[in-house]
Design a protein around this motif. Structure first.
Motif, PDB file in Angstrom:
ATOM      1  N   UNK A  10      26.233  44.057  54.376  1.00  0.00           N
ATOM      2  CA  UNK A  10      25.132  44.510  55.214  1.00  0.00           C
ATOM      3  C   UNK A  10      24.764  45.941  54.923  1.00  0.00           C
ATOM      4  N   UNK A  11      23.990  46.504  55.836  1.00  0.00           N
ATOM      5  CA  UNK A  11      23.531  47.885  55.725  1.00  0.00           C
ATOM      6  C   UNK A  11      24.349  48.755  56.673  1.00  0.00           C
ATOM      7  N   UNK A  12      24.868  49.850  56.158  1.00  0.00           N
ATOM      8  CA  UNK A  12      25.681  50.753  56.961  1.00  0.00           C
ATOM      9  C   UNK A  12      25.377  52.186  56.551  1.00  0.00           C
ATOM     10  N   UNK A  13      25.526  53.097  57.485  1.00  0.00           N
ATOM     11  CA  UNK A  13      25.316  54.508  57.167  1.00  0.00           C
ATOM     12  C   UNK A  13      26.528  55.087  56.469  1.00  0.00           C
ATOM     13  N   UNK A  14      26.288  56.112  55.696  1.00  0.00           N
ATOM     14  CA  UNK A  14      27.392  56.801  55.030  1.00  0.00           C
ATOM     15  C   UNK A  14      28.429  57.248  56.058  1.00  0.00           C
ATOM     16  N   UNK A  15      29.691  57.049  55.713  1.00  0.00           N
ATOM     17  CA  UNK A  15      30.780  57.364  56.625  1.00  0.00           C
ATOM     18  C   UNK A  15      31.209  56.185  57.472  1.00  0.00           C
ATOM     19  N   UNK A  16      30.430  55.128  57.456  1.00  0.00           N
ATOM     20  CA  UNK A  16      30.729  53.952  58.245  1.00  0.00           C
ATOM     21  C   UNK A  16      31.719  53.019  57.575  1.00  0.00           C
ATOM     22  N   UNK A  17      31.925  51.872  58.226  1.00  0.00           N
ATOM     23  CA  UNK A  17      32.905  50.892  57.754  1.00  0.00           C
ATOM     24  C   UNK A  17      32.313  49.490  57.742  1.00  0.00           C
ATOM     25  N   UNK A  18      32.854  48.679  56.868  1.00  0.00           N
ATOM     26  CA  UNK A  18      32.537  47.257  56.816  1.00  0.00           C
ATOM     27  C   UNK A  18      33.789  46.500  56.433  1.00  0.00           C
ATOM     28  N   UNK A  19      33.851  45.240  56.830  1.00  0.00           N
ATOM     29  CA  UNK A  19      34.916  44.370  56.364  1.00  0.00           C
ATOM     30  C   UNK A  19      34.280  43.152  55.691  1.00  0.00           C
ATOM     31  N   UNK A  20      34.593  42.981  54.432  1.00  0.00           N
ATOM     32  CA  UNK A  20      34.150  41.802  53.698  1.00  0.00           C
ATOM     33  C   UNK A  20      35.213  40.726  53.772  1.00  0.00           C
ATOM     34  N   UNK A  21      34.765  39.481  53.808  1.00  0.00           N
ATOM     35  CA  UNK A  21      35.670  38.335  53.801  1.00  0.00           C
ATOM     36  C   UNK A  21      35.310  37.422  52.647  1.00  0.00           C
ATOM     37  N   UNK A  22      36.305  36.727  52.141  1.00  0.00           N
ATOM     38  CA  UNK A  22      36.088  35.746  51.081  1.00  0.00           C
ATOM     39  C   UNK A  22      36.928  34.528  51.418  1.00  0.00           C
ATOM     40  N   UNK A  23      36.261  33.435  51.735  1.00  0.00           N
ATOM     41  CA  UNK A  23      36.943  32.197  52.083  1.00  0.00           C
ATOM     42  C   UNK A  23      37.026  31.304  50.857  1.00  0.00           C
ATOM     43  N   UNK A  24      38.218  30.797  50.600  1.00  0.00           N
ATOM     44  CA  UNK A  24      38.464  29.972  49.419  1.00  0.00           C
ATOM     45  C   UNK A  24      38.750  28.536  49.815  1.00  0.00           C
ATOM     46  N   UNK A  25      38.327  27.624  48.950  1.00  0.00           N
ATOM     47  CA  UNK A  25      38.626  26.215  49.160  1.00  0.00           C
ATOM     48  C   UNK A  25      38.796  25.545  47.812  1.00  0.00           C
ATOM     49  N   UNK A  26      39.516  24.445  47.792  1.00  0.00           N
ATOM     50  CA  UNK A  26      39.625  23.637  46.596  1.00  0.00           C
ATOM     51  C   UNK A  26      40.922  23.779  45.834  1.00  0.00           C
ATOM     52  N   UNK A  27      41.720  24.818  46.144  1.00  0.00           N
ATOM     53  CA  UNK A  27      43.020  24.973  45.482  1.00  0.00           C
ATOM     54  C   UNK A  27      44.008  25.541  46.482  1.00  0.00           C
ATOM     55  N   UNK A  28      45.295  25.437  46.178  1.00  0.00           N
ATOM     56  CA  UNK A  28      46.284  26.089  47.046  1.00  0.00           C
ATOM     57  C   UNK A  28      46.120  27.602  46.972  1.00  0.00           C
ATOM     58  N   UNK A  29      45.370  28.140  47.880  1.00  0.00           N
ATOM     59  CA  UNK A  29      44.977  29.542  47.850  1.00  0.00           C
ATOM     60  C   UNK A  29      46.168  30.470  47.716  1.00  0.00           C
ATOM     61  N   UNK A  30      47.249  30.171  48.412  1.00  0.00           N
ATOM     62  CA  UNK A  30      48.386  31.085  48.467  1.00  0.00           C
ATOM     63  C   UNK A  30      49.084  31.243  47.132  1.00  0.00           C
ATOM     64  N   UNK A  31      48.760  30.429  46.138  1.00  0.00           N
ATOM     65  CA  UNK A  31      49.420  30.518  44.835  1.00  0.00           C
ATOM     66  C   UNK A  31      48.767  31.522  43.904  1.00  0.00           C
ATOM     67  N   UNK A  32      47.624  32.039  44.265  1.00  0.00           N
ATOM     68  CA  UNK A  32      46.808  32.794  43.329  1.00  0.00           C
ATOM     69  C   UNK A  32      46.585  34.242  43.755  1.00  0.00           C
ATOM     70  N   UNK A  33      46.388  35.067  42.750  1.00  0.00           N
ATOM     71  CA  UNK A  33      45.963  36.434  42.982  1.00  0.00           C
ATOM     72  C   UNK A  33      44.464  36.464  43.249  1.00  0.00           C
ATOM     73  N   UNK A  34      44.045  37.447  44.012  1.00  0.00           N
ATOM     74  CA  UNK A  34      42.635  37.597  44.351  1.00  0.00           C
ATOM     75  C   UNK A  34      42.174  39.010  44.033  1.00  0.00           C
ATOM     76  N   UNK A  35      40.894  39.118  43.734  1.00  0.00           N
ATOM     77  CA  UNK A  35      40.339  40.428  43.435  1.00  0.00           C
ATOM     78  C   UNK A  35      38.956  40.603  44.018  1.00  0.00           C
ATOM     79  N   UNK A  36      38.571  41.857  44.153  1.00  0.00           N
ATOM     80  CA  UNK A  36      37.195  42.222  44.531  1.00  0.00           C
ATOM     81  C   UNK A  36      36.601  43.064  43.409  1.00  0.00           C
TER      82      UNK A  36
END
Length: 122
Positions: A10-36
């Motif tokens: 989204x849109x945020x002012x400088x100095x602000x905060x955001x939390x991004x989420x990434x939902x996974x499906x189709x594989x055993x998620x806990x077995x894998x490394x994740x990146x942004x």
């Protein structure tokens, strides 16, 4: 087949905060490394952060270290990117990605999401 769906941009002012989420499906998620990763207009995609399968090991780019935190909830098949003290130069499309083995210097990932836009105004 793996599906990764990002949200939280989204849109945020400088100095602000955001939390991004990434939902996974189709594989055993806990077995894998994740990146942004992120890609700003006219620039190449760059690494932001990565986390190992358990969430116990993380790595960050120098540009976000100390401001961003990557975490994961394997029970929810979700990885997060907590972004604090945002700057206009953080403006980009943010992508999550999955790879089989945690490797903090690796940039080749097996699956990618579609991205979510983060815009930081000055």
């Amino acid at each position: 087949q793996v599906q990764l769906i990002e949200s939280g941009g989204g849109l945020v002012q400088a100095g602000g905060s955001l939390r991004l989420s990434c939902a996974a499906s189709g594989r055993p998620f806990s077995s894998y490394a994740m990146g942004w990763f992120r890609q700003a207009p006219g620039k190449e995609r760059e690494f932001v952060a990565t986390v190992n399968w358990s969430g116990g090991v993380t790595a960050y780019s120098d540009s976000v270290k100390g401001r961003f935190t990557i975490s994961r909830d394997n029970a929810k098949n979700t990885v997060y990117l907590h972004m604090n003290s945002l700057k206009p130069e953080d403006t980009a499309v943010y992508y999550c990605a999955l790879r089989r083995i945690y490797a903090p210097t690796a940039r080749q990932y097996d699956y990618w999401g579609q991205g979510t836009q983060v815009t930081v105004s000055s």
